[in-house]
Design an enzyme around this catalytic site. Structure first.
Site, PDB file in Angstrom:
ATOM      1  N   HIS A   1       0.727  -1.180  -0.136  1.00 48.33           N
ATOM      2  CA  HIS A   1       0.030   0.059   0.061  1.00 48.33           C
ATOM      3  C   HIS A   1       0.732   1.111   0.117  1.00 48.33           C
ATOM      4  O   HIS A   1       0.472   2.283   0.596  1.00 48.33           O
ATOM      5  CB  HIS A   1      -1.134   0.199   1.161  1.00 48.33           C
ATOM      6  CG  HIS A   1      -1.866  -1.030   1.458  1.00 48.33           C
ATOM      7  ND1 HIS A   1      -2.939  -1.419   0.805  1.00 48.33           N
ATOM      8  CD2 HIS A   1      -1.352  -2.448   2.201  1.00 48.33           C
ATOM      9  CE1 HIS A   1      -3.268  -2.592   1.161  1.00 48.33           C
ATOM     10  NE2 HIS A   1      -2.234  -3.235   2.222  1.00 48.33           N
TER      11      HIS A   1
ATOM     12  N   SER B   1      14.599  21.388 -16.825  1.00 49.13           N
ATOM     13  CA  SER B   1      13.442  22.214 -16.963  1.00 49.13           C
ATOM     14  C   SER B   1      13.591  23.411 -17.683  1.00 49.13           C
ATOM     15  O   SER B   1      14.919  23.947 -17.610  1.00 49.13           O
ATOM     16  CB  SER B   1      12.839  22.534 -15.762  1.00 49.13           C
ATOM     17  OG  SER B   1      11.857  23.608 -15.815  1.00 49.13           O
TER      18      SER B   1
ATOM     19  N   LYS C   1      15.805  21.541 -11.545  1.00 49.24           N
ATOM     20  CA  LYS C   1      15.229  20.404 -11.852  1.00 49.24           C
ATOM     21  C   LYS C   1      16.107  19.258 -12.682  1.00 49.24           C
ATOM     22  O   LYS C   1      16.901  19.906 -13.422  1.00 49.24           O
ATOM     23  CB  LYS C   1      14.053  20.747 -12.736  1.00 49.24           C
ATOM     24  CG  LYS C   1      12.831  21.412 -12.203  1.00 49.24           C
ATOM     25  CD  LYS C   1      12.449  20.568 -10.898  1.00 49.24           C
ATOM     26  CE  LYS C   1      11.392  19.161 -11.392  1.00 49.24           C
ATOM     27  NZ  LYS C   1      10.208  19.751 -11.938  1.00 49.24           N
TER      28      LYS C   1
ATOM     29  N   GLU D   1       9.351   8.418 -17.480  1.00 53.11           N
ATOM     30  CA  GLU D   1       8.109   8.861 -17.674  1.00 53.11           C
ATOM     31  C   GLU D   1       7.499   8.659 -19.153  1.00 53.11           C
ATOM     32  O   GLU D   1       6.256   7.993 -19.267  1.00 53.11           O
ATOM     33  CB  GLU D   1       7.816  10.489 -17.445  1.00 53.11           C
ATOM     34  CG  GLU D   1       8.050  10.745 -16.062  1.00 53.11           C
ATOM     35  CD  GLU D   1       8.229  12.304 -15.746  1.00 53.11           C
ATOM     36  OE1 GLU D   1       7.833  12.901 -16.585  1.00 53.11           O
ATOM     37  OE2 GLU D   1       9.038  12.520 -14.823  1.00 53.11           O
TER      38      GLU D   1
END
Ligand code: ARG
Length: 458
Positions: A156, A277, A283, A290
Site C-alpha cells: 500500500h 526544465s 530540476k 515517464e
C-alpha cells in the site's frame, strides 16, 4: 500504375479511394519477407512442374536483384502500388517480363500477406527476446552488487518489512523472464505456414505446402485454408505479450520516478538519461522513465485496436485486416525502443543504499519480527500482534522507535521481553533470518540470480 486486377473494371479507381486503399507506405517494411516468401514459392512451383526451371531461375534472380536494389537505396517505394506484394510483383514483371506474371500462380495476396507478417514477426520477436535477455543480465548485475543493501519493502506504499534492494529488483527480473517465455510460446504456436491456402479454399494445382513451409523455416503448415488466411491470433498473442512487457516496464519506471524524488532519493539517474526544465534551474527530470510509462498506453491501444478490428469479421479475408499492420508495427517499434532506452538507463543509475537504510529505520518495519519474538516464546501470534501494536502506539506517542525503547518498558507490556530482543529486531537480522524459499535472505537472493542466468545475456 495500372492495377493488376483491371480486367473486370470499366473505370479506373478514384484517386482518393486509391490512396485510401494503399498500404504500401507502411507494409513496405516487409519487403524482405515478401521477397523471401516469393523465392520459396517459385522454387516450389518449379519443383512441382507448375513453372519451368528456367522461369524459376529468372524469378529468383529478378527478386534477388530487387532486394539488393531496395537495400542499396536504388529502388524506393514511391510507385503508387496498392501494397508491398503488388509493388514487388509489378517491379519483377517490369524487369523480367512474362516469367514474372507466373509467380502468383497457386497463391493469393491473402495467404501471401499472412505469410509475410508471420515471417516478419518471428524475426522481430527474436530481437525483442534478445533485448529482454540483455535487460535481465543488467538486473542480475545490479542485484549482485546490492545483495545485502537494506531498504523498506512496501505494501500500500506504506513501509512494511525490511528487504534488500536486490530482492526488490529481482522481482522485475522474474517478470521479464516470464515475458520471454510468453513470447517464445507465442512464436512456437505461430510458427506454421499459411502459404498455399490461396484466396481461402486452397488450389487445384499440385502444390507442396510442406516443402515451402520447410524452406521458410516453419515447423509445419496451417491445416485449414480458411483459417490460414483469416487468423490473426498470433498478432493478438504477441500484442498481449508486448502489452504485459510494457506494463512491467511501466511499473518499474513508476518506482524509479518515485525513488528519484527528493522524498525518497533511493536512486539517482545518470545525467545522460535525465532532462532539465526550461524554467526551474534545479530540476532533473526522469523523462525517459515517464515516457516509457506513457508509451505503455499506446501499446495497450494497439492491442485493443486489433481486437476490435477482428471482432465482427466474417470469414475469410476482409480488407479490415489490413489494419493489423500499423498496430503491430507500432507495438514492435515501441517495445523495442523502450527496452533499449530502459536497459542503459538502469545500468547507469546510481543506487543510494544509505538513504534506503535510513528510510528502513523509520516506520517500524521490524514490528512483525518483534511479534514473532514473543510468539516464539509461546504467546499466540494474534496476542503478540496486539501487544506490539500497543508498543508501536507507545513509541509514536513518545516519539521513539522500537530499537531505542528500554527493555523495562517492553517488560511493562509483556514479561517475556528480554535484552536479546534488540538483536532479533535489528534490520540485518530481519533480512538474514528470512531464509524461506523466495524470501529476502541472501541464499534465496543468490538462487534467484542463478535462476535468471538462463535468461540473461551479459
Ligand atoms: N494489403 C493487404 C493487407 O494488408 C494484402 C491482402 C489483400 N488482399 C485482398 N484480397 N485485397 O491485408
Amino acid at each position: 500504375m495500372e492495377k493488376m486486377w483491371t480486367g473486370r473494371f470499366a473505370k479506373a479507381l478514384d484517386k482518393k479511394a486509391d490512396d485510401f486503399n494503399s498500404s504500401l507506405h507502411f507494409d513496405c517494411r516487409m519487403f524482405k519477407e515478401d521477397i523471401t516468401g516469393s523465392i520459396a514459392h517459385a522454387e516450389m512451383l518449379a519443383r512441382q512442374g507448375i513453372i519451368s526451371e528456367g522461369e524459376k531461375e529468372q524469378i529468383a534472380d529478378g527478386l534477388s536483384a530487387i532486394l539488393e536494389d531496395i537495400l542499396s537505396g536504388k529502388l524506393d517505394f514511391s510507385a503508387d502500388a496498392e501494397d508491398i506484394h503488388m509493388f514487388i510483383e509489378a517491379e519483377l514483371t517490369k524487369r523480367i517480363g512474362d516469367a514474372g506474371k507466373k509467380l502468383h500462380t497457386a497463391r493469393s495476396r491473402n495467404d501471401q500477406v499472412a505469410l509475410d507478417i508471420r515471417l516478419y514477426l518471428k524475426s522481430e520477436t527474436r530481437q525483442i527476446i534478445s533485448n529482454l535477455k540483455k535487460l535481465i543480465g543488467t538486473i542480475s548485475d545490479i542485484a549482485s552488487e546490492h545483495k545485502s543493501d537494506i531498504m523498506p519493502g512496501y505494501t500500500h506504499l506504506q513501509r512494511a518489512q525490511p528487504i534488500t534492494f536486490a530482492h526488490h529488483i529481482l522481482a522485475y527480473g522474474m517478470m521479464f523472464s516470464r515475458d520471454i517465455e510468453r513470447l517464445e510460446d507465442a512464436v512456437r504456436r505461430m510458427n506454421i505456414s499459411p502459404i498455399g491456402s490461396c484466396a481461402l479454399a486452397g488450389t487445384t494445382y499440385p502444390t507442396d505446402r510442406e516443402f515451402e513451409a520447410e524452406k521458410l523455416g516453419f515447423d509445419g503448415i496451417t491445416l485449414n485454408s480458411i483459417d490460414g488466411v483469416s487468423d490473426r491470433d498470433f498478432c493478438l498473442e504477441l500484442l498481449s505479450g508486448f502489452s504485459i512487457i510494457m506494463m512491467h516496464l511501466s511499473r518499474f519506471c513508476e518506482e524509479i520516478i518515485l525513488w528519484s524524488s527528493w522524498e525518497f532519493k533511493f536512486v539517482e539517474l545518470d545525467d545522460s538519461f535525465t532532462t532539465g526544465s526550461s524554467i526551474m534551474p534545479q530540476k532533473k527530470n526522469s523523462d525517459m522513465a515517464e515516457l516509457i510509462r506513457g508509451k505503455t498506453g499506446r501499446v495497450y491501444g494497439d492491442l485493443m485496436a486489433l481486437l476490435t478490428t477482428l471482432k465482427g469479421l466474417p470469414l475469410a479475408y476482409n480488407k479490415d485486416m489490413q489494419e493489423d499492420k500499423e498496430a503491430i508495427f507500432d507495438a514492435v517499434d515501441t517495445v523495442k525502443m523502450c527496452i533499449s532506452v530502459f536497459t542503459p538507463m538502469i545500468a547507469t543509475m546510481k543506487v543510494l543504499p544509505d538513504n534506503m537504510l535510513a528510510a528502513a529505520k523509520k516506520g517500524f518495519i521490524n514490528a512483525t519480527d518483534l511479534a514473532d519474538y514473543i510468539t516464539k516464546k509461546g504467546v499466540p501470534f494474534r496476542e503478540a500482534y496486539k501487544t506490539v501494536g500497543e508498543i508501536v502506539a507507545y513509541c509514536i506517542e513518545h516519539n521513539t522507535v522500537l530499537e531505542d525503547l528500554p527493555v523495562s518498558v517492553y517488560k511493562s507490556f509483556n514479561d517475556l521481553f528480554e535484552d536479546d530482543l534488540y538483536e532479533e529486531i535489528s534490520l540485518s537480522t530481519c533480512v538474514n533470518k528470512r531464509t524461506s524459499a523466495g524470501g529476502t535472505g541472501i541464499k534465496s537472493i543468490e538462487k534467484q540470480i542463478d535462476f535468471l542466468t538462463k535468461y540473461a545475456d551479459k
